[in-house]
Scaffold this active site. Structure first.
Site, mmCIF file in Angstrom:
data_model
loop_
_atom_site.group_PDB
_atom_site.id
_atom_site.type_symbol
_atom_site.label_atom_id
_atom_site.label_comp_id
_atom_site.label_asym_id
_atom_site.label_seq_id
_atom_site.Cartn_x
_atom_site.Cartn_y
_atom_site.Cartn_z
ATOM 1 N N THR A 37 12.810 -14.099 -5.195
ATOM 2 C CA THR A 37 11.613 -13.890 -6.026
ATOM 3 C C THR A 37 11.463 -14.975 -7.089
ATOM 4 O OG1 THR A 37 12.838 -12.381 -7.505
ATOM 5 C CG2 THR A 37 11.656 -11.405 -5.641
ATOM 6 N N CYS A 83 8.118 -13.732 -12.621
ATOM 7 C CA CYS A 83 8.247 -13.738 -11.168
ATOM 8 C C CYS A 83 7.593 -12.478 -10.608
ATOM 9 C CB CYS A 83 9.720 -13.737 -10.762
ATOM 10 S SG CYS A 83 10.617 -15.144 -11.402
ATOM 11 N N MET A 84 6.949 -12.626 -9.469
ATOM 12 C CA MET A 84 6.331 -11.452 -8.843
ATOM 13 C C MET A 84 7.380 -10.779 -7.949
ATOM 14 S SD MET A 84 2.393 -11.729 -8.432
ATOM 15 C CE MET A 84 1.331 -12.345 -9.741
ATOM 16 N N HIS A 85 8.386 -10.204 -8.611
ATOM 17 C CA HIS A 85 9.512 -9.621 -7.863
ATOM 18 C C HIS A 85 9.028 -8.557 -6.856
ATOM 19 C CE1 HIS A 85 12.347 -11.467 -10.706
ATOM 20 N NE2 HIS A 85 11.675 -10.935 -11.699
ATOM 21 N N ASP A 86 8.488 -7.466 -7.380
ATOM 22 C CA ASP A 86 8.202 -6.301 -6.529
ATOM 23 C C ASP A 86 7.178 -6.577 -5.428
ATOM 24 O OD1 ASP A 86 8.570 -3.975 -9.310
ATOM 25 O OD2 ASP A 86 10.048 -4.821 -7.944
#
Ligand code: RIB
Ligand code: CA
Length: 313
Positions: free
Chosen positions: A193, A239-242
């Site tokens: 991510t 960060c666009m983790h999910d």
């Protein structure tokens, strides 16, 4: 059509993940959402999930509040990142309808039993609900197609306090139960991510979609936007983790990884919650997860723009 359940702690990036899932009714049958303590408190994450789903025209998706605290550890939230509301400065309308009366753990178990096809469970927060579901009804959880987990790191430092990812750190004992369960696991790591950091350019491109959903997704990340190209190694939390977990289900080709043996540290305070991944396969232990360590960031943002454009005006 993939029947999915989402367990989450909205949460700025959880909100974008829910929008991404809602944007693909042709690919996902979203059976329900369970929420858990995490980024902010359990009551708030449940309210946020309902607001985001309503914003996407998905008010009929059942949302059930789950655990309010970890199995053993004290509660530690991430309001310093997500704001006290959990959704930064975003103001979403009150959701209509009511919170599902079931506990989040029971929503997970009920929907797995009711589904004619094996369910994919996506976990975007601490794993407390999932661990309790495994302990309560192991045979039901064994029907799962897989569990896609946002959490942990291969080589990257974590974000809590310095070696662990928030989701595993927030309840390491729950994470240990899940990684030892023998269930089919996919682990989306921070190594992956961190390739998906929202730069100002990415957010500007997202805004060209021109609808309120893309605007919300961009505005949720404005506070974290980095100048120029995303810095791959900064601790910045943009960060666009999910959403990477949902994007992976929509297009697995954007991700790279390998089967590996994963353990979770639950004894040492020094590295509490760290996922310890036998990346070179030298432990002699059988792999227990498919560990994703890289995502194509440009492909992710192109997919995000394409999908959010499909949400109803
Ligand atoms: O480390 C990132 C994860 O922790 C994401 O799920 C984020 O929402 C937080 O829960
Ligand atoms: Ca989350």
């Amino acid at each position: 059509m993939i029947p999915i359940l989402i367990d989450c702690d909205p949460g700025i990036d959880d909100a974008v993940a829910l929008m991404l899932a809602a944007s693909a009714p042709d690919r996902f049958r979203l059976l329900g959402v369970s929420t858990v303590f995490g980024n902010v408190g359990a009551a708030q994450t449940a309210d946020n999930a309902r607001r985001v789903l309503a914003f996407c025209g998905q008010s009929t998706v059942p949302v059930a509040k789950g655990c309010e605290r970890p199995l053993l550890r004290p509660v530690r939230d991430a309001a310093f990142i997500h704001g006290t509301s959990g959704l930064g400065s975003a103001l979403l309308p009150e959701p209509d309808g009511a919170l599902d009366r079931r506990h989040g753990v029971d929503l997970i178990l009920d929907e797995i039993v009711r589904s004619a096809d094996p369910v994919t469970l996506v976990t975007l927060g601490p794993l407390t609900n999932v661990a309790l579901a495994i302990v309560k009804e192991p045979a039901v959880m064994a029907r799962l197609q897989r569990i896609v987990i946002m959490g942990g790191a291969v080589r990257e430092l974590g974000n809590m306090p310095s070696t662990a990812g928030f989701n595993l750190y927030a309840d390491p004992h729950a994470a240990e139960i899940v990684f030892r369960s023998g269930l089919p696991l996919v682990q989306m790591t921070i190594d992956a991510t961190h390739h998906v950091r929202a730069s100002r350019d990415h957010l500007a491109a997202l805004r060209t979609v021109g609808n309120r959903h893309a605007e919300l997704a961009a505005s949720l990340f404005d506070d974290f936007a980095t100048d120029g190209a995303p810095e791959p190694d900064s601790p910045v939390n943009g960060c666009m983790h999910d959403p990477c977990c949902i994007a992976y289900l929509l297009d697995p080709t954007i991700a790279r990884g390998r089967e590996a043996y994963v353990q979770v540290e639950t004894a040492s305070e020094v590295s509490m919650g760290r996922s310890v991944i036998d990346w070179w396969g030298r432990s002699g232990q059988p792999a227990n997860a498919f560990v994703i360590n890289a995502i194509d960031g440009d492909a992710f943002f192109a997919l995000l723009r394409r999908q959010l454009a499909k949400l109803p005006a």
